[in-house]
Design a protein around this motif. Sequence first.
Motif, PDB file in Angstrom:
ATOM      1  N   ILE A 343       0.832  -1.203   0.000  1.00 43.55           N
ATOM      2  CA  ILE A 343       0.000   0.000   0.000  1.00 43.55           C
ATOM      3  C   ILE A 343       0.865   1.250   0.000  1.00 43.55           C
ATOM      4  N   GLY A 344       1.958   1.216   0.749  1.00 43.02           N
ATOM      5  CA  GLY A 344       2.868   2.357   0.782  1.00 43.02           C
ATOM      6  C   GLY A 344       3.430   2.689  -0.586  1.00 43.02           C
ATOM      7  N   TRP A 345       3.800   1.661  -1.347  1.00 40.21           N
ATOM      8  CA  TRP A 345       4.334   1.900  -2.692  1.00 40.21           C
ATOM      9  C   TRP A 345       3.241   2.338  -3.659  1.00 40.21           C
ATOM     10  N   LEU A 346       2.039   1.802  -3.511  1.00 40.87           N
ATOM     11  CA  LEU A 346       0.951   2.213  -4.398  1.00 40.87           C
ATOM     12  C   LEU A 346       0.582   3.689  -4.186  1.00 40.87           C
ATOM     13  N   LEU A 347       0.613   4.133  -2.940  1.00 42.49           N
ATOM     14  CA  LEU A 347       0.295   5.529  -2.642  1.00 42.49           C
ATOM     15  C   LEU A 347       1.433   6.479  -3.007  1.00 42.49           C
ATOM     16  N   GLN A 348       2.518   5.917  -3.499  1.00 43.79           N
ATOM     17  CA  GLN A 348       3.703   6.709  -3.834  1.00 43.79           C
ATOM     18  C   GLN A 348       3.538   7.515  -5.109  1.00 43.79           C
ATOM     19  N   THR A 349       2.690   7.055  -6.012  1.00 45.42           N
ATOM     20  CA  THR A 349       2.599   7.708  -7.310  1.00 45.42           C
ATOM     21  C   THR A 349       2.087   9.142  -7.171  1.00 45.42           C
ATOM     22  N   THR A 383       6.761   8.319  -9.327  1.00 48.10           N
ATOM     23  CA  THR A 383       5.811   7.549 -10.135  1.00 48.10           C
ATOM     24  C   THR A 383       6.506   6.381 -10.827  1.00 48.10           C
ATOM     25  N   MET A 384       7.734   6.598 -11.280  1.00 48.49           N
ATOM     26  CA  MET A 384       8.479   5.524 -11.933  1.00 48.49           C
ATOM     27  C   MET A 384       8.849   4.410 -10.962  1.00 48.49           C
ATOM     28  N   LEU A 385       8.932   4.726  -9.672  1.00 45.77           N
ATOM     29  CA  LEU A 385       9.270   3.717  -8.666  1.00 45.77           C
ATOM     30  C   LEU A 385       8.079   2.826  -8.307  1.00 45.77           C
ATOM     31  N   THR A 386       6.872   3.316  -8.558  1.00 55.20           N
ATOM     32  CA  THR A 386       5.678   2.651  -8.023  1.00 55.20           C
ATOM     33  C   THR A 386       5.518   1.215  -8.510  1.00 55.20           C
ATOM     34  N   ILE A 387       5.382   1.009  -9.807  1.00 55.64           N
ATOM     35  CA  ILE A 387       5.130  -0.333 -10.337  1.00 55.64           C
ATOM     36  C   ILE A 387       6.301  -1.292 -10.075  1.00 55.64           C
ATOM     37  N   PRO A 388       7.568  -0.897 -10.306  1.00 53.54           N
ATOM     38  CA  PRO A 388       8.672  -1.833 -10.045  1.00 53.54           C
ATOM     39  C   PRO A 388       8.740  -2.324  -8.609  1.00 53.54           C
ATOM     40  N   PHE A 389       8.314  -1.493  -7.636  1.00 53.97           N
ATOM     41  CA  PHE A 389       8.348  -1.941  -6.242  1.00 53.97           C
ATOM     42  C   PHE A 389       7.025  -2.551  -5.796  1.00 53.97           C
ATOM     43  N   ALA A 390       5.908  -2.077  -6.360  1.00 51.42           N
ATOM     44  CA  ALA A 390       4.605  -2.623  -5.965  1.00 51.42           C
ATOM     45  C   ALA A 390       4.387  -4.030  -6.516  1.00 51.42           C
ATOM     46  N   THR A 391       4.914  -4.311  -7.706  1.00 51.37           N
ATOM     47  CA  THR A 391       4.698  -5.626  -8.327  1.00 51.37           C
ATOM     48  C   THR A 391       5.269  -6.770  -7.489  1.00 51.37           C
ATOM     49  N   PRO A 392       6.562  -6.735  -7.095  1.00 47.89           N
ATOM     50  CA  PRO A 392       7.057  -7.823  -6.237  1.00 47.89           C
ATOM     51  C   PRO A 392       6.399  -7.835  -4.864  1.00 47.89           C
ATOM     52  N   ALA A 393       6.013  -6.653  -4.356  1.00 47.34           N
ATOM     53  CA  ALA A 393       5.331  -6.610  -3.056  1.00 47.34           C
ATOM     54  C   ALA A 393       3.986  -7.315  -3.136  1.00 47.34           C
TER      55      ALA A 393
END
Length: 402
Positions: A343-349, A383-393
């Motif tokens: 959730i933390g990474w998803l809210l990052q965008t 925003t560029m960090l969101t998917i690469p970190f949210a996907t493995p999470a």
Amino acid sequence: MPQLTQTEMFLAVLVAIFALPYAVWRLGRTDYYAPLVVVQIVGGILLGPGVLGAALPQLHATLFTPDVIAMLNGIAMWAVMLFVFVAGLELDLKAAWRWRGETGTTAALAFTTPMALGALVAGALLLLDARGEWVGAEGQDWQFVAGVGMACAVTALPILVLFLEKLAILRQPLGQRVLRYASLDDLAIWGVLALILLDWERVGRQAAFIALFVPAVWAMRAAMVRLAERDRWYVALVWVALLGLAADWSGLHFMVGAFLAGAVLDGEWFGTERVDRFRDTVLLALMPVFFLSTGLKTQWSAGGWAVAMFALALLVASVGGKLGGVALAGRLLKWPRGEARLIGWLLQTKALILIIFANVLLDKQVITPATFTALLLCAVASTMLTIPFATPALRQLDTHRA
């Protein structure tokens, strides 16, 4: 070679706006870490005075004449008004109220923690006696600190919806929870922005705006329930323009008015699928012009390294604050292992909403173009960090659940 007319130059610029980012996105297959919207934002920066203008000043001056810029700015203004109107429509405050205990706790921690860290970064910058490089001509120190802090707390709800669809969890309970947290935070952030923009010289106008706003909303909502869905869209466009005009006249900003125009209406009146299609159309056909218009405002007057370091500090405050705040919420609410990190990474965008806020602060001269550039870089990076970190999470969370 004959000189191009203003119309031909405008159309040549449109070709570049739409063709170049699409070619990079499609041929480079960047979608995993840089969706098309991010590539378009970066394209706007590259076509701006800080990059193209510095490398090829004559070409930049030839393409981006004052007349062409004025034409682009008109389209960009209407595009962003429509976009924030849809962002207001997509707020699901009814669900947030239904689950107000959990939603309020999570949203509060996800908002206040990065905002406090961002404010600390801004305050430290002021202590370095660099005020003239970062604070706008009409900005006060508290406005600058609050504005930068707010920027670190932003979550771009419309882009979050796209990412949740990409991860195939938008309609799942987890995805709906994330949307509730983002909706409440968005409302709080727009409230902070309105506070920053309070203009005591026009306090009478602002009081009039608030006094007339409530009965106007009551009348609009009463009218909407009596209209057919097709007619609601026509009336809504008039409502967006009218409220944007009233907000700008009062000394706030036309974007605040456009957001409120959507926030006070029920998205279900317009049809969920129709709203989704409308948002996608605005993103496809109009927002790239806004991205270029935004890129034309970027400057590196404080020095490239200084701007980059400020952007990095903001990124650390944003990422650390959001992840830390959500992690604390997860502990208090006893979430399953791994949920808080996802959730933390998803809210990052941040993407579009941070860029919109930065445009407002720049227009009101609360920040300088150098600060605007740093905020823009932070928005792109987060925003560029969101998917690469949210996907493995998400993958790890599914493993733990299994």
